[in-house]
Scaffold this motif. Structure first.
Motif: not given
Length: 90
Positions: A25-38, A40-43, A61-69
């Motif tokens: 559908h091409g619509n956004r269903i969420g954002l992945i960004k860094y959550y400083p309180q934790w 960690k990257y979060c959805l 898997v995407f978040i784990e890869n971003e964390e590793a980077i």
């Protein structure tokens, strides 16, 4: 990733923001960004979204890869900021 894809949105000083997009559908269903309180990257899902186990696995898997980077960049940054130990001579 049959149903979702991750699109780069913005580069912040130390982290990045990505959209999670429904391929069909091409619509956004969420954002992945860094959550400083934790520290960690979060959805951050959009209201009313529903995720299957397969989609959650892809997001995980995407978040784990971003964390590793991020950790690797942090490691490089820290080693360049810390001066090497030198023997003090009198």
């Amino acid at each position: 990733m049959k149903y979702i894809e991750f699109r780069f949105v913005e580069q912040l000083p130390k982290t990045r923001i990505y959209e999670v997009v429904n391929i069909h559908h091409g619509n956004r269903i969420g954002l992945i960004k860094y959550y400083p309180q934790w520290r960690k990257y979060c959805l951050m899902p959009e209201n009313g979204t529903v995720f299957s186990a397969g989609c959650l696995k892809d997001i995980f898997v995407f978040i784990e890869n971003e964390e590793a980077i991020r950790k690797e960049k942090l490691k490089i940054r820290v080693t360049t900021l810390i001066p090497s130990e030198r023997k003090l001579t009198s």
